[in-house]
Scaffold this active site. Structure first.
Site, PDB file in Angstrom:
ATOM      1  CD  GLU A 106      -0.585  -9.404   2.007  1.00 35.38           C
ATOM      2  OE1 GLU A 106      -1.143  -9.313   0.831  1.00 35.38           O
ATOM      3  OE2 GLU A 106      -0.087  -8.495   2.676  1.00 35.38           O
ATOM      4  CG  ASP A 132      -1.959  -1.180   1.199  1.00 32.87           C
ATOM      5  OD1 ASP A 132      -2.746  -1.417   0.166  1.00 32.87           O
ATOM      6  OD2 ASP A 132      -1.975  -2.058   1.974  1.00 32.87           O
ATOM      7  N   GLY A 155      -3.894  -3.696   3.201  1.00 35.11           N
ATOM      8  CA  GLY A 155      -5.401  -2.901   2.518  1.00 35.11           C
ATOM      9  C   GLY A 155      -6.299  -3.806   2.242  1.00 35.11           C
TER      10      GLY A 155
HETATM   11  O1  LIG Z   1      -3.980  -7.132   2.557  1.00 38.25           O
HETATM   12  C1  LIG Z   1      -3.613  -6.934   0.909  1.00 38.25           C
HETATM   13  C2  LIG Z   1      -2.241  -6.537   0.593  1.00 38.25           C
HETATM   14  O2  LIG Z   1      -1.543  -6.360   1.493  1.00 38.25           O
HETATM   15  C3  LIG Z   1      -1.872  -5.863  -0.664  1.00 38.25           C
HETATM   16  O3  LIG Z   1      -0.861  -6.707  -1.128  1.00 38.25           O
HETATM   17  C4  LIG Z   1      -2.006  -4.388  -0.640  1.00 38.25           C
HETATM   18  O4  LIG Z   1      -3.071  -4.108   0.101  1.00 38.25           O
HETATM   19  C5  LIG Z   1      -1.901  -3.891  -1.786  1.00 38.25           C
HETATM   20  O5  LIG Z   1      -3.168  -4.320  -2.658  1.00 38.25           O
HETATM   21  P1  LIG Z   1      -3.571  -3.672  -4.161  1.00 38.25           P
HETATM   22  O6  LIG Z   1      -2.452  -4.248  -5.071  1.00 38.25           O
HETATM   23  O7  LIG Z   1      -4.844  -3.909  -4.429  1.00 38.25           O
HETATM   24  O8  LIG Z   1      -3.410  -2.264  -4.126  1.00 38.25           O
END
Ligand SMILES: O=C[C@H](O)[C@H](O)[C@H](O)COP(=O)(O)O
Length: 226
Positions: free
Chosen positions: A107, A88, A100
């Site tokens: 993760e 994010d 996010g």
């Molecule tokens: O929990 C979700 C992760 O950490 C995602 O990798 C991070 O929120 C980025 O998500 P996006 O690629 O949808 O912006």
């Protein structure tokens, strides 16, 4: 001008080249990772590339299987060669905020068991200082209202994440509290503080965890290395 989504796609497709035949690969979560999975799915079909994917969420596991990937749990592999995930926010030291999508606990588990990690982001996520993006903290549902009060007393401006008026539920059945901090002056001190709070399962500060960031930008895709 390319859209944010196009930049995410370019980063995801570029990072798919980091995967080699025979590897065990940690697969992140989110909209950018979805493009990575698409790219990997194409490589499986076109080039017959084979790898074992270790997913960081149920969403990723389902989509990976749909695309023909061999998916295994973290508990069923010896080691992970590389994990590729979204983020994010990323700062110049390659520290970041993740979660996010509420997947930060799996993760972080997958990332800490990987030989190397790469993040894929569009350029809007590269910042000088972390904190504009609300910091996601996964907490146990039991007692979470008390935790919200304690976090508020500490000035963290906590907010329980809601979906359709109900608390968002993580893959582990927990709750996410987003901290509206605006800026994080000392991410290491904050990470320690949060890790020591009873009821906190995992926070979204990922410090010294990634070696490479693949950045989709208007002037092309760039790599930042530690
Ligand atoms: O929990 C979700 C992760 O950490 C995602 O990798 C991070 O929120 C980025 O998500 P996006 O690629 O949808 O912006």
């Amino acid at each position: 001008m390319k859209s944010q989504d196009e930049l995410k796609k370019e980063a995801g497709y570029r990072a798919a080249d980091l995967v080699e035949d025979g590897m065990t690969v940690g697969l992140g979560t989110g909209s950018t990772v979805r493009y990575l999975l698409d790219a990997l799915g194409e490589r499986i079909k076109k080039d017959g590339v084979h790898f074992i994917g270790v997913p960081t969420s149920k969403r990723t596991a389902d989509y990976g299987r749909e695309l023909g990937m061999e998916i295994k749990s973290l508990d069923d592999v010896d080691q992970i060669d590389i994990t590729i995930d979204g983020a994010d926010e990323v700062d110049p030291d390659l520290n970041g905020i993740k979660g996010g999508g509420g997947a930060q606990t799996w993760e972080k588990l997958v990332a800490t068991n990987s030989k190397t990690c790469a993040w894929i982001v569009d350029e809007s996520k590269v910042v000088d200082q972390l904190g504009k993006f609300p910091l996601p903290v996964e907490v146990l549902a039991y007692g979470h209202k008390q935790l919200v009060k304690r976090m508020a007393d500490l000035g963290y401006r906590p907010e329980v994440r809601l979906v359709d008026g109900q608390p968002f539920e993580t893959d582990e059945g927990n709750i996410i509290i987003d901290l509206h901090l605006d800026q994080i002056d000392d991410p290491y001190a904050l990470a320690d503080k949060l890790s020591n709070m009873t009821g906190v399962v995992e926070h979204g500060l990922f410090l010294d965890m990634t070696q490479t960031v693949v950045i989709g930008g208007q002037d092309g895709t760039k790599l930042m290395n530690k």
